[in-house]
Design a protein around this motif. Structure first.
Motif, PDB file in Angstrom:
ATOM      1  N   LYS A 129      -6.363   4.616  -6.192  1.00  0.00           N
ATOM      2  CA  LYS A 129      -5.645   4.453  -4.936  1.00  0.00           C
ATOM      3  C   LYS A 129      -5.900   3.015  -4.480  1.00  0.00           C
ATOM      4  O   LYS A 129      -7.044   2.563  -4.454  1.00  0.00           O
ATOM      5  N   ILE A 130      -4.850   2.311  -4.115  1.00  0.00           N
ATOM      6  CA  ILE A 130      -4.977   0.913  -3.710  1.00  0.00           C
ATOM      7  C   ILE A 130      -4.809   0.798  -2.202  1.00  0.00           C
ATOM      8  O   ILE A 130      -3.806   1.239  -1.630  1.00  0.00           O
ATOM      9  N   CYS A 131      -5.805   0.186  -1.557  1.00  0.00           N
ATOM     10  CA  CYS A 131      -5.751  -0.114  -0.133  1.00  0.00           C
ATOM     11  C   CYS A 131      -5.790  -1.627   0.015  1.00  0.00           C
ATOM     12  O   CYS A 131      -6.597  -2.295  -0.642  1.00  0.00           O
ATOM     13  N   THR A 132      -4.918  -2.165   0.841  1.00  0.00           N
ATOM     14  CA  THR A 132      -4.961  -3.595   1.121  1.00  0.00           C
ATOM     15  C   THR A 132      -5.271  -3.820   2.594  1.00  0.00           C
ATOM     16  O   THR A 132      -4.916  -3.019   3.454  1.00  0.00           O
ATOM     17  N   CYS A 133      -5.963  -4.915   2.860  1.00  0.00           N
ATOM     18  CA  CYS A 133      -6.329  -5.304   4.222  1.00  0.00           C
ATOM     19  C   CYS A 133      -6.117  -6.806   4.315  1.00  0.00           C
ATOM     20  O   CYS A 133      -6.996  -7.590   3.961  1.00  0.00           O
ATOM     21  N   LEU A 134      -4.938  -7.185   4.781  1.00  0.00           N
ATOM     22  CA  LEU A 134      -4.517  -8.588   4.731  1.00  0.00           C
ATOM     23  C   LEU A 134      -4.232  -9.164   6.114  1.00  0.00           C
ATOM     24  O   LEU A 134      -3.690 -10.258   6.226  1.00  0.00           O
ATOM     25  N   GLY A 135      -4.580  -8.425   7.162  1.00  0.00           N
ATOM     26  CA  GLY A 135      -4.357  -8.921   8.512  1.00  0.00           C
ATOM     27  C   GLY A 135      -3.038  -8.453   9.090  1.00  0.00           C
ATOM     28  O   GLY A 135      -2.467  -7.444   8.669  1.00  0.00           O
ATOM     29  N   ILE A 136      -2.546  -9.202  10.056  1.00  0.00           N
ATOM     30  CA  ILE A 136      -1.312  -8.863  10.766  1.00  0.00           C
ATOM     31  C   ILE A 136      -0.116  -9.193   9.874  1.00  0.00           C
ATOM     32  O   ILE A 136       0.022 -10.323   9.406  1.00  0.00           O
ATOM     33  N   LEU A 137       0.731  -8.214   9.651  1.00  0.00           N
ATOM     34  CA  LEU A 137       1.852  -8.388   8.736  1.00  0.00           C
ATOM     35  C   LEU A 137       3.111  -8.873   9.447  1.00  0.00           C
ATOM     36  O   LEU A 137       3.383  -8.513  10.594  1.00  0.00           O
ATOM     37  N   THR A 149     -10.848   4.639  -4.625  1.00  0.00           N
ATOM     38  CA  THR A 149     -10.007   3.721  -3.858  1.00  0.00           C
ATOM     39  C   THR A 149     -10.524   2.301  -4.004  1.00  0.00           C
ATOM     40  O   THR A 149     -11.717   2.041  -3.845  1.00  0.00           O
ATOM     41  N   TYR A 150      -9.625   1.400  -4.318  1.00  0.00           N
ATOM     42  CA  TYR A 150      -9.933  -0.018  -4.491  1.00  0.00           C
ATOM     43  C   TYR A 150      -9.306  -0.768  -3.327  1.00  0.00           C
ATOM     44  O   TYR A 150      -8.092  -0.720  -3.117  1.00  0.00           O
ATOM     45  N   CYS A 151     -10.159  -1.457  -2.541  1.00  0.00           N
ATOM     46  CA  CYS A 151      -9.724  -2.096  -1.301  1.00  0.00           C
ATOM     47  C   CYS A 151      -9.677  -3.614  -1.479  1.00  0.00           C
ATOM     48  O   CYS A 151     -10.719  -4.242  -1.676  1.00  0.00           O
ATOM     49  N   ILE A 152      -8.482  -4.175  -1.414  1.00  0.00           N
ATOM     50  CA  ILE A 152      -8.288  -5.619  -1.568  1.00  0.00           C
ATOM     51  C   ILE A 152      -8.204  -6.226  -0.170  1.00  0.00           C
ATOM     52  O   ILE A 152      -7.251  -5.973   0.568  1.00  0.00           O
ATOM     53  N   VAL A 153      -9.219  -7.016   0.185  1.00  0.00           N
ATOM     54  CA  VAL A 153      -9.353  -7.525   1.554  1.00  0.00           C
ATOM     55  C   VAL A 153      -9.286  -9.051   1.533  1.00  0.00           C
ATOM     56  O   VAL A 153      -9.898  -9.692   0.672  1.00  0.00           O
TER      57      VAL A 153
END
Length: 333
Positions: A146-154, A114-118
């Motif tokens: 597997k791509i996980c993103t963490c970009l805050g409140i959407l 899993t690759y997490c883009i934060v």
């Protein structure tokens, strides 16, 4: 409830309840956190049975890319990137598409599935979201990550666009219990975080949400956040242990020890038995030489550096897993 020293708890009954799909009571949950250290190995053995039932000895690896560092308007007391932090961190705006794609290649080399883009900030701007969307599309063409993103409140519609681009999972931690939340941050609410997780679920993205332990919360509040994450039905639950960073409001918070951290992981395995429990930020600092024991409850961990703090050497993580007799679960090419 306080478990008196010398009292004996039948931890096997806790494992049996978890495997039967029954939730521990609040009293039982508190007994896990308050267990005498002499009961630690029997407790871990019981939690391991639950972990093994669902995941065997497989370990999922995850890698974080800090795609945007600093410049965050929020006031989260634990975070070196917040507006009130004086921590001397590197600051930069959102990386471009090619830089984000390059991170995926590094994730593959580390055997991360899993690759997490934060990215720091309250939520992504249109430009920032565009860079992430373009990068995810290209990554999905090249790798089986597997791509996980963490970009805050959407904002409305952003979760749908992430899903269309190929994002598999979205991370937005609840961080702490609702009762403790206002002591950690005031620029957004606990409900804001719950809403974002629910929005990603509606869009068909797997929800990832966890917590940070060691921010002055009570045992009762730890139990409360475990129950809340069970109710939220998060597929992946990262358990962070506070790494108190100089320059942040919580820089002097030191309430953890390795044995308590292991009890926390056992609690989450009992409360959320079938979920991916990830030992996350602060594990090196707070678990120390007991890090390997964490994998008897957690079936997932981050490899490499975190957002603004260093992680353990990749080779040390791989060696730790191998020497335990566990196996890395690879899903990329």
């Amino acid at each position: 409830m306080n478990v008196s020293h010398g009292s004996q708890v039948n931890w096997q009954q806790y494992a049996d309840k978890a495997l039967a799909g029954e939730c521990l009571t609040v009293e039982e949950s508190l007994s896990v956190l308050q267990a005498d250290d002499k009961e630690l190995l029997p407790l871990l053995h019981a939690a391991y049975q639950v972990r093994h039932h669902y995941y065997g000895n497989k370990v999922k690896l995850n890698m974080i890319l800090n795609a945007k560092s600093g410049y965050c308007p929020e006031d989260c007391g634990y975070c070196s990137q917040s507006s009130i932090s004086g921590a001397p961190i590197e600051k930069y705006t959102m990386l471009n598409k090619d830089e984000i794609v390059a991170g995926a290649k590094e994730a593959v080399s580390r055997k991360a599935g899993t690759y997490c883009i934060v990215a720091s900030g309250r939520g992504p701007t249109e430009r920032e979201l565009g860079e992430v969307l373009d990068a995810v599309k290209e990554i999905k063409q090249e790798y089986k990550l597997k791509i996980c993103t963490c970009l805050g409140i959407l904002k409305d519609g952003q979760a749908d666009r992430l899903k269309e681009a190929g994002v598999d999972r979205y991370n937005h931690n609840l961080n702490t219990s609702a009762a403790h939340f206002d002591r950690i941050t005031t620029t957004h609410s606990y409900e804001d975080r719950v809403h974002t997780v629910e929005e990603t679920k509606v869009a068909g993205i797997s929800p990832c949400s966890g917590c940070i332990i060691g921010m002055g919360e009570t045992h009762e509040q730890v139990v409360d956040i475990a129950f809340s994450l069970r109710d939220l039905d998060a597929d992946s639950i990262p358990i962070n242990f506070l790494n108190s960073i100089p320059g942040t409001p919580l820089e002097n918070m030191k309430q953890l020890n390795p044995r308590y951290c292991l009890k926390v992981l056992a609690l989450f395995r009992f409360i959320c038995p079938s979920k991916e429990i990830r030992v996350a930020g602060g594990r090196e600092v707070n678990l120390g030489q007991l890090q390997p024991l964490a994998l008897y409850m957690a079936n997932s961990l981050f490899v490499g550096d975190y957002l603004t703090t260093n992680g353990q050497e990749i080779s040390s993580d791989h060696q730790m897993i191998e020497e335990l007799g566990f196996e890395i679960e690879e899903c990329c090419v």
